[in-house]
Write an enzyme that holds these catalytic residues in place. Sequence first.
Site, PDB file in Angstrom:
ATOM      1  N   ASP A 329     -20.415  40.545 -20.722  1.00  0.00           N
ATOM      2  CA  ASP A 329     -20.862  39.434 -21.458  1.00  0.00           C
ATOM      3  C   ASP A 329     -22.342  39.415 -21.166  1.00  0.00           C
ATOM      4  O   ASP A 329     -23.042  40.143 -20.565  1.00  0.00           O
ATOM      5  CB  ASP A 329     -20.298  38.274 -21.050  1.00  0.00           C
ATOM      6  N   ASP A 331     -25.289  36.592 -20.000  1.00  0.00           N
ATOM      7  CA  ASP A 331     -25.585  35.395 -19.163  1.00  0.00           C
ATOM      8  C   ASP A 331     -26.828  35.161 -19.332  1.00  0.00           C
ATOM      9  O   ASP A 331     -27.689  35.762 -18.949  1.00  0.00           O
ATOM     10  CB  ASP A 331     -25.091  35.623 -17.899  1.00  0.00           C
ATOM     11  N   ASP A 413     -23.048  33.275 -22.343  1.00  0.00           N
ATOM     12  CA  ASP A 413     -22.818  32.278 -21.593  1.00  0.00           C
ATOM     13  C   ASP A 413     -24.316  31.468 -21.496  1.00  0.00           C
ATOM     14  O   ASP A 413     -25.095  32.462 -21.277  1.00  0.00           O
ATOM     15  CB  ASP A 413     -22.353  32.454 -20.224  1.00  0.00           C
TER      16      ASP A 413
HETATM   17  P1  UTP Z   1     -20.502  37.361 -14.765  1.00  0.00           P
HETATM   18  O1  UTP Z   1     -18.917  37.055 -14.726  1.00  0.00           O
HETATM   19  O2  UTP Z   1     -20.826  37.523 -16.318  1.00  0.00           O
HETATM   20  O3  UTP Z   1     -20.370  38.872 -14.138  1.00  0.00           O
HETATM   21  O4  UTP Z   1     -20.864  36.420 -13.849  1.00  0.00           O
HETATM   22  P2  UTP Z   1     -21.613  39.964 -14.216  1.00  0.00           P
HETATM   23  O5  UTP Z   1     -22.129  40.446 -12.955  1.00  0.00           O
HETATM   24  O6  UTP Z   1     -22.675  39.554 -15.144  1.00  0.00           O
HETATM   25  O7  UTP Z   1     -20.557  41.340 -14.800  1.00  0.00           O
HETATM   26  P3  UTP Z   1     -20.221  41.622 -16.135  1.00  0.00           P
HETATM   27  O8  UTP Z   1     -20.863  40.464 -17.248  1.00  0.00           O
HETATM   28  O9  UTP Z   1     -18.644  41.618 -15.830  1.00  0.00           O
HETATM   29  O10 UTP Z   1     -20.864  42.961 -16.399  1.00  0.00           O
HETATM   30  C1  UTP Z   1     -22.493  36.534 -13.621  1.00  0.00           C
HETATM   31  C2  UTP Z   1     -22.818  35.732 -12.150  1.00  0.00           C
HETATM   32  O11 UTP Z   1     -22.779  34.590 -12.725  1.00  0.00           O
HETATM   33  C3  UTP Z   1     -21.906  33.500 -11.763  1.00  0.00           C
HETATM   34  C4  UTP Z   1     -21.155  34.556 -10.823  1.00  0.00           C
HETATM   35  O12 UTP Z   1     -21.776  34.547  -9.609  1.00  0.00           O
HETATM   36  C5  UTP Z   1     -21.539  36.087 -11.323  1.00  0.00           C
HETATM   37  O13 UTP Z   1     -21.881  36.968 -10.243  1.00  0.00           O
HETATM   38  N1  UTP Z   1     -21.200  32.788 -12.502  1.00  0.00           N
HETATM   39  C6  UTP Z   1     -20.300  33.030 -13.456  1.00  0.00           C
HETATM   40  C7  UTP Z   1     -21.121  31.509 -12.102  1.00  0.00           C
HETATM   41  O14 UTP Z   1     -21.681  30.977 -11.319  1.00  0.00           O
HETATM   42  N2  UTP Z   1     -20.240  30.515 -12.738  1.00  0.00           N
HETATM   43  C8  UTP Z   1     -19.383  30.902 -13.731  1.00  0.00           C
HETATM   44  O15 UTP Z   1     -18.488  30.020 -14.412  1.00  0.00           O
HETATM   45  C9  UTP Z   1     -19.384  32.344 -14.143  1.00  0.00           C
HETATM   46 MN    MN Z   2     -22.207  38.988 -17.153  1.00  0.00          MN
END
Ligand code: UTP
Ligand code: MN
Length: 489
Positions: A329, A331, A413
């Site tokens: 995703d 972020d 997100d």
């Molecule tokens: P992601 O689940 O998007 O992981 O959360 P990522 O490391 O970007 O990996 P992809 O997307 O699978 O490639 C990113 C970071 O945001 C925090 C988590 O700590 C995670 O490491 N996070 C995510 C939150 O703090 N709250 C949430 O509800 C979701």
């Molecule tokens: Mn992510």
Amino acid sequence: MALVPLKRRRRAPSPPAGPPDTGRFPAVVLCLVEKRMGASRRAFLTQLARAKGFRVDRAYSAAVTHVVSEQNSGNEVARWLEQQQEECGAGGDPALLDISWFTESMGAGRPVEIEGDGKCWGLGRVRVSWVPGTDPPPTPLPSSSSRCPTGGDSALSQEALETLAEEAGFSGSEGRSLAFTRAASVLKALPGQLSALEEGQALGSGLSLSLGQDVLEDGVSVEVERVKLSERYRTMKLFTKIFGVGVRTASRWYQEGIRTLVDLQERNTKLTRQQQAGLQHYEDLNTPVERGEAESIGRMVQEAVQRFLPGASVTLAGGFRRGKPRGHDVDLLLTHPEAGREAGLLSAVCLSPHQGLILYQHSQENSFALHEGPEPPGGRDVLDRFERCFSIFRLEVQGRPGAARGWKAVRVDLVVAPVGQFPFALLGWTGSRHFERELRRFAGHERKMVLNSHTLYDTRLNLFLPAASEEEIFQHLGLEYVPPTQRNA
Ligand code: UTP
Ligand code: MN
């Protein structure tokens, strides 16, 4: 691998029916046999393999090099092949493989070597191929007599441990799941290949306890293979990959006898709006997001944000900030240098009319209140309480191989942080999840501080420690700064 040549009429080969893209492995063209696998699982596995860069053709042609089937005997697949060759008038001499070759290859991220019957390969020690015309069919589960004698069978792979972690999570065993996740992460950090003994020492006794005696005796790869082939694991994996479906929902559906995405639709299973969107865009949302795609979404959001609140900034966090080339995703963190100005920004961005680009969205209001004090470590502090928009964007993509339409659904997100909390939000949202968990644990155990995505609280001094940058947070924790690219643990 020696295959008994089949009688076949050789005519001019027809063009491959699959996508023209040769994938990352030009010498490998997969074709999955639908019989017993089922249409939806076949579609799912096809999508999985394509996401990993494999070329998978829907129809058989002479270009196919690997035929993968599940729970079919050698004879059955040989007959299937003959029929396909008859129908398309093309020859070819593909390897006939059991699904375990496929699973192993997906795990390895490349086509694993095929070896002859009775031999072993890598960790799996399963028969992956057989000679058409000979029965019995290959056993999907490796037996201890077919152990690899070269010592490879004791080696734990990171991928194996991650599978076990996932399986433990599916069964609701959070503790076991964490033990496996930690072990996988330790393994990742260790240099080179280790002996079983060294591995055991490095990974600690917690892992042995989690694995259980039988697994230790039979070999981890046997257990991993068993897990991967189990119907429950596969189904749970299929369902939890739907946006909005967690372990509990997936488990309930499994207990109700639902097994496929088609089942879900046919049985009119009650779905939330989020799950409906997840199901509708299942394939896209389970296709990795490329860095370029994440960056263009970042620019789109930046433009929209500027229109409503000039001076506001948009920062790409998550795996992309850690330097990963692709992710699941996008972020994005939004803030404004003047505290308070950011409030309400998100609803303006998400609900604005030009956002026909947003296929789905649901928002969460900011519910963080400093006066409540810090939440206990390991408790609710894992969840942050920023104003946030969970959305699916419609991203225009040009020249997407094999795709009829010029767009793709992408999970985004959007998180709004007041400037005073921004460094904490950035640290928390950059991840990885494991890095964050360990950092928070360190803060609690070693420093008696509570760290979350909003604040850092010193329980001995009874005060919040402010920070204007991530560097300052590391300073408060008495740690050297760890740049994002080194947070991939
Ligand atoms: P992601 O689940 O998007 O992981 O959360 P990522 O490391 O970007 O990996 P992809 O997307 O699978 O490639 C990113 C970071 O945001 C925090 C988590 O700590 C995670 O490491 N996070 C995510 C939150 O703090 N709250 C949430 O509800 C979701
Ligand atoms: Mn992510």
